[in-house]
Design a protein around this motif. Structure first.
Motif, PDB file in Angstrom:
ATOM      1  N   LEU A  91     -36.575 -36.357 -29.211  1.00 26.15           N
ATOM      2  CA  LEU A  91     -35.685 -37.258 -29.948  1.00 26.15           C
ATOM      3  C   LEU A  91     -34.331 -37.200 -29.252  1.00 26.15           C
ATOM      4  CD1 LEU A  91     -35.130 -39.100 -32.394  1.00 26.15           C
ATOM      5  CD2 LEU A  91     -34.534 -37.041 -33.680  1.00 26.15           C
ATOM      6  N   TRP A  92     -34.046 -38.200 -28.440  1.00 24.46           N
ATOM      7  CA  TRP A  92     -32.898 -38.096 -27.531  1.00 24.46           C
ATOM      8  C   TRP A  92     -31.570 -38.446 -28.194  1.00 24.46           C
ATOM      9  CZ3 TRP A  92     -30.167 -42.503 -27.194  1.00 24.46           C
ATOM     10  CH2 TRP A  92     -30.833 -43.713 -27.402  1.00 24.46           C
ATOM     11  N   MET A  93     -31.587 -39.191 -29.276  1.00 27.62           N
ATOM     12  CA  MET A  93     -30.316 -39.488 -29.946  1.00 27.62           C
ATOM     13  C   MET A  93     -29.939 -38.340 -30.864  1.00 27.62           C
ATOM     14  SD  MET A  93     -29.006 -42.725 -32.243  1.00 27.62           S
ATOM     15  CE  MET A  93     -28.853 -43.805 -30.826  1.00 27.62           C
ATOM     16  N   GLY A  94     -28.696 -37.896 -30.765  1.00 24.94           N
ATOM     17  CA  GLY A  94     -28.238 -36.794 -31.591  1.00 24.94           C
ATOM     18  C   GLY A  94     -27.016 -37.155 -32.401  1.00 24.94           C
ATOM     19  N   ALA A  95     -26.441 -36.138 -33.025  1.00 22.80           N
ATOM     20  CA  ALA A  95     -25.198 -36.280 -33.781  1.00 22.80           C
ATOM     21  C   ALA A  95     -24.048 -35.908 -32.855  1.00 22.80           C
ATOM     22  CB  ALA A  95     -25.229 -35.383 -35.010  1.00 22.80           C
ATOM     23  N   SER A  96     -23.429 -36.897 -32.243  1.00 24.65           N
ATOM     24  CA  SER A  96     -22.489 -36.657 -31.145  1.00 24.65           C
ATOM     25  C   SER A  96     -21.156 -37.375 -31.301  1.00 24.65           C
ATOM     26  CB  SER A  96     -23.127 -37.094 -29.812  1.00 24.65           C
ATOM     27  OG  SER A  96     -24.331 -36.427 -29.573  1.00 24.65           O
ATOM     28  N   GLU A  97     -20.776 -37.678 -32.540  1.00 17.09           N
ATOM     29  CA  GLU A  97     -19.521 -38.415 -32.747  1.00 17.09           C
ATOM     30  C   GLU A  97     -18.319 -37.688 -32.159  1.00 17.09           C
ATOM     31  OE1 GLU A  97     -19.217 -41.119 -36.499  1.00 17.09           O
ATOM     32  OE2 GLU A  97     -20.086 -39.203 -37.140  1.00 17.09           O
ATOM     33  N   HIS A  98     -18.364 -36.363 -32.119  1.00 13.53           N
ATOM     34  CA  HIS A  98     -17.234 -35.583 -31.617  1.00 13.53           C
ATOM     35  C   HIS A  98     -17.050 -35.722 -30.107  1.00 13.53           C
ATOM     36  CE1 HIS A  98     -20.894 -33.245 -31.657  1.00 13.53           C
ATOM     37  NE2 HIS A  98     -20.386 -32.312 -30.898  1.00 13.53           N
ATOM     38  N   HIS A  99     -18.007 -36.356 -29.432  1.00 15.87           N
ATOM     39  CA  HIS A  99     -17.876 -36.579 -27.986  1.00 15.87           C
ATOM     40  C   HIS A  99     -17.350 -37.982 -27.650  1.00 15.87           C
ATOM     41  CE1 HIS A  99     -19.686 -32.896 -26.404  1.00 15.87           C
ATOM     42  NE2 HIS A  99     -20.470 -32.928 -27.461  1.00 15.87           N
ATOM     43  N   LEU A 100     -17.181 -38.832 -28.637  1.00 15.15           N
ATOM     44  CA  LEU A 100     -16.804 -40.223 -28.378  1.00 15.15           C
ATOM     45  C   LEU A 100     -15.476 -40.396 -27.633  1.00 15.15           C
ATOM     46  CD1 LEU A 100     -17.990 -41.941 -31.690  1.00 15.15           C
ATOM     47  CD2 LEU A 100     -19.001 -42.154 -29.409  1.00 15.15           C
ATOM     48  N   PRO A 101     -14.488 -39.498 -27.780  1.00 10.46           N
ATOM     49  CA  PRO A 101     -13.243 -39.711 -27.041  1.00 10.46           C
ATOM     50  C   PRO A 101     -13.409 -39.800 -25.522  1.00 10.46           C
ATOM     51  CG  PRO A 101     -12.871 -38.127 -28.787  1.00 10.46           C
ATOM     52  CD  PRO A 101     -14.343 -38.376 -28.742  1.00 10.46           C
ATOM     53  N   PHE A 102     -14.486 -39.247 -24.979  1.00 10.64           N
ATOM     54  CA  PHE A 102     -14.695 -39.296 -23.530  1.00 10.64           C
ATOM     55  C   PHE A 102     -15.643 -40.412 -23.114  1.00 10.64           C
ATOM     56  CE2 PHE A 102     -13.081 -34.972 -23.988  1.00 10.64           C
ATOM     57  CZ  PHE A 102     -12.210 -34.894 -22.914  1.00 10.64           C
ATOM     58  N   PRO A 159     -11.895 -23.990 -19.742  1.00  7.00           N
ATOM     59  CA  PRO A 159     -12.017 -22.908 -20.731  1.00  7.00           C
ATOM     60  C   PRO A 159     -11.662 -23.367 -22.137  1.00  7.00           C
ATOM     61  CG  PRO A 159     -10.814 -22.180 -18.779  1.00  7.00           C
ATOM     62  CD  PRO A 159     -10.922 -23.669 -18.689  1.00  7.00           C
ATOM     63  N   ASP A 160     -12.380 -22.837 -23.110  1.00  9.94           N
ATOM     64  CA  ASP A 160     -12.092 -23.088 -24.507  1.00  9.94           C
ATOM     65  C   ASP A 160     -10.924 -22.196 -24.917  1.00  9.94           C
ATOM     66  OD1 ASP A 160     -12.078 -23.283 -27.293  1.00  9.94           O
ATOM     67  OD2 ASP A 160     -14.238 -23.508 -27.402  1.00  9.94           O
ATOM     68  N   PRO A 161      -9.874 -22.740 -25.542  1.00 10.90           N
ATOM     69  CA  PRO A 161      -8.727 -21.912 -25.927  1.00 10.90           C
ATOM     70  C   PRO A 161      -9.017 -20.949 -27.078  1.00 10.90           C
ATOM     71  CG  PRO A 161      -8.460 -24.134 -26.764  1.00 10.90           C
ATOM     72  CD  PRO A 161      -9.669 -24.154 -25.867  1.00 10.90           C
ATOM     73  N   ASP A 162     -10.171 -21.106 -27.753  1.00  7.00           N
ATOM     74  CA  ASP A 162     -10.493 -20.211 -28.868  1.00  7.00           C
ATOM     75  C   ASP A 162     -10.591 -18.772 -28.371  1.00  7.00           C
ATOM     76  OD1 ASP A 162     -10.724 -22.580 -30.093  1.00  7.00           O
ATOM     77  OD2 ASP A 162     -12.813 -22.390 -30.667  1.00  7.00           O
ATOM     78  N   THR A 163      -9.936 -17.865 -29.057  1.00  6.78           N
ATOM     79  CA  THR A 163     -10.017 -16.452 -28.697  1.00  6.78           C
ATOM     80  C   THR A 163     -10.125 -15.610 -29.962  1.00  6.78           C
ATOM     81  OG1 THR A 163      -7.606 -16.240 -28.720  1.00  6.78           O
ATOM     82  CG2 THR A 163      -8.648 -16.735 -26.595  1.00  6.78           C
ATOM     83  N   ALA A 212     -12.841 -27.932 -37.049  1.00  8.50           N
ATOM     84  CA  ALA A 212     -13.323 -29.281 -36.795  1.00  8.50           C
ATOM     85  C   ALA A 212     -12.373 -30.014 -35.857  1.00  8.50           C
ATOM     86  CB  ALA A 212     -13.475 -30.031 -38.118  1.00  8.50           C
ATOM     87  N   ARG A 213     -12.821 -30.180 -34.619  1.00  7.73           N
ATOM     88  CA  ARG A 213     -12.045 -30.917 -33.618  1.00  7.73           C
ATOM     89  C   ARG A 213     -13.001 -31.729 -32.754  1.00  7.73           C
ATOM     90  NH1 ARG A 213     -10.054 -26.308 -30.101  1.00  7.73           N
ATOM     91  NH2 ARG A 213     -12.052 -25.488 -30.816  1.00  7.73           N
ATOM     92  N   ASP A 214     -12.607 -32.950 -32.396  1.00  7.62           N
ATOM     93  CA  ASP A 214     -13.421 -33.664 -31.426  1.00  7.62           C
ATOM     94  C   ASP A 214     -13.101 -33.134 -30.024  1.00  7.62           C
ATOM     95  OD1 ASP A 214     -11.151 -35.032 -30.324  1.00  7.62           O
ATOM     96  OD2 ASP A 214     -11.364 -36.634 -31.802  1.00  7.62           O
ATOM     97  N   PHE A 215     -13.900 -33.522 -29.062  1.00  9.40           N
ATOM     98  CA  PHE A 215     -13.748 -32.965 -27.717  1.00  9.40           C
ATOM     99  C   PHE A 215     -12.474 -33.431 -27.035  1.00  9.40           C
ATOM    100  CE2 PHE A 215     -17.369 -30.598 -28.036  1.00  9.40           C
ATOM    101  CZ  PHE A 215     -17.790 -30.040 -26.821  1.00  9.40           C
ATOM    102  N   GLY A 262     -24.160 -30.246 -31.771  1.00  9.01           N
ATOM    103  CA  GLY A 262     -23.810 -31.100 -32.892  1.00  9.01           C
ATOM    104  C   GLY A 262     -24.947 -31.337 -33.868  1.00  9.01           C
ATOM    105  N   ASN A 263     -26.176 -31.000 -33.448  1.00 12.49           N
ATOM    106  CA  ASN A 263     -27.337 -31.195 -34.325  1.00 12.49           C
ATOM    107  C   ASN A 263     -27.562 -30.035 -35.280  1.00 12.49           C
ATOM    108  OD1 ASN A 263     -27.797 -33.497 -32.811  1.00 12.49           O
ATOM    109  ND2 ASN A 263     -29.504 -32.646 -31.657  1.00 12.49           N
ATOM    110  N   ILE A 264     -26.867 -28.927 -35.090  1.00 11.01           N
ATOM    111  CA  ILE A 264     -27.189 -27.711 -35.828  1.00 11.01           C
ATOM    112  C   ILE A 264     -26.998 -27.895 -37.332  1.00 11.01           C
ATOM    113  CG2 ILE A 264     -26.516 -25.317 -36.218  1.00 11.01           C
ATOM    114  CD1 ILE A 264     -25.935 -25.122 -33.197  1.00 11.01           C
ATOM    115  N   ASP A 265     -25.858 -28.412 -37.754  1.00 11.38           N
ATOM    116  CA  ASP A 265     -25.606 -28.557 -39.191  1.00 11.38           C
ATOM    117  C   ASP A 265     -26.596 -29.512 -39.852  1.00 11.38           C
ATOM    118  OD1 ASP A 265     -23.553 -26.733 -39.077  1.00 11.38           O
ATOM    119  OD2 ASP A 265     -21.978 -28.240 -38.892  1.00 11.38           O
TER     120      ASP A 265
END
Length: 247
Positions: free
Chosen positions: A65-76, A187-191, A200-203, A114-117
């Motif tokens: 199933l190739w379509m996923g929940a990917s709204e958080h990637h739309l900015p790119f 790198p992800d700034p999360d530490t 909750a942040r988009d990419f 993005g599919n996990i939840d």
């Protein structure tokens, strides 16, 4: 056994109690500047194929199933997506016909973060409708977390996005699709404690160029080893699901 290659009579003849349905789910979305948008689908298909080959009489493999929940990637851009409520319903409706047909064991094998939840919510909702079934699901990198970490050379040892792990595996599977001259760490700034909370942040707000991690450390040979280790671990989990008692 591959669902898409079988006839309806052949599928009807399968044991409902001893067959494990594996449903690979993924995405078609931006993967920074250097990986194809079909990365998640390519990778989860490779893992699922390996498991089916190792358990050909017990696993019934659905198409990816190739379509996923990917709204958080739309900015790119470069992203196709379902909304979260739609995707949750898609997962439920993907499995419902098989469960109504009497199959008792299912595994959603996830290849996109993005599919996990929605995966977890869909399984909980299905459980109220089909309490006699064994309904399972997980991302392949969660199942093989220790094995993957042992093969990483960069500072991040867990799955990111277009990271060392994904880049290494695509370098092995489809080197023709990797834009090697565009690979750049992001790198992800999360530490520290921030990694323990949901943020909750988009990419577009999380990354500079759409990756999370250290793809400059990627290597095709380690990508091969990662896929082999993941395949072995997911097979072991599949065998565990096949051995769970049915109520």
């Amino acid at each position: 056994m591959r669902f898409a290659e079988m006839t309806a009579p052949e599928l009807r003849a399968l044991s409902r109690e001893r067959t494990l349905i594996i449903a690979p789910i993924a995405a078609c979305e931006q993967h920074s500047r250097h990986l194809p948008v079909f990365t998640d689908s390519i990778l989860v298909a490779a893992v699922a194929d390996a498991v089916e080959r190792s358990l050909p009489e017990q696993v019934l493999l659905l198409p990816v199933l190739w379509m996923g929940a990917s709204e958080h990637h739309l900015p790119f851009g470069g992203t196709l997506t379902a909304t979260l409520p739609t995707y949750e319903l898609m997962l439920m409706e993907l499995l419902t016909p098989l469960l109504r047909d009497g199959f008792r064991r299912t595994m959603l094998l996830n290849g996109h973060g993005g599919n996990i939840d929605p995966l977890r919510i869909a399984l909980r909702r299905l459980d109220t409708q089909f309490p006699q079934a064994v309904l399972t699901g997980a991302a392949y990198w969660e199942l093989a977390e220790a094995e993957i970490a042992a093969l990483c050379q960069g500072p991040r040892k867990t799955m990111g996005h277009a990271c060392e792990i994904e880049t290494s595996m695509i370098m092995h599977l489809r080197p023709d699709l990797v834009r090697k001259d565009l690979i750049l760490d992001d790198p992800d700034p999360d530490t520290g404690a921030l990694r323990s909370i949901t943020w909750a942040r988009d990419f577009g707000r999380r990354t500079d160029h759409g990756a999370v991690g250290y793809p400059e450390a990627a290597d095709a040979d380690r990508g091969r080893k990662m896929l082999e280790a993941i395949g072995h671990k997911v097979r072991a989990v599949a065998e565990g699901v096949l051995n769970l008692p049915l109520s």
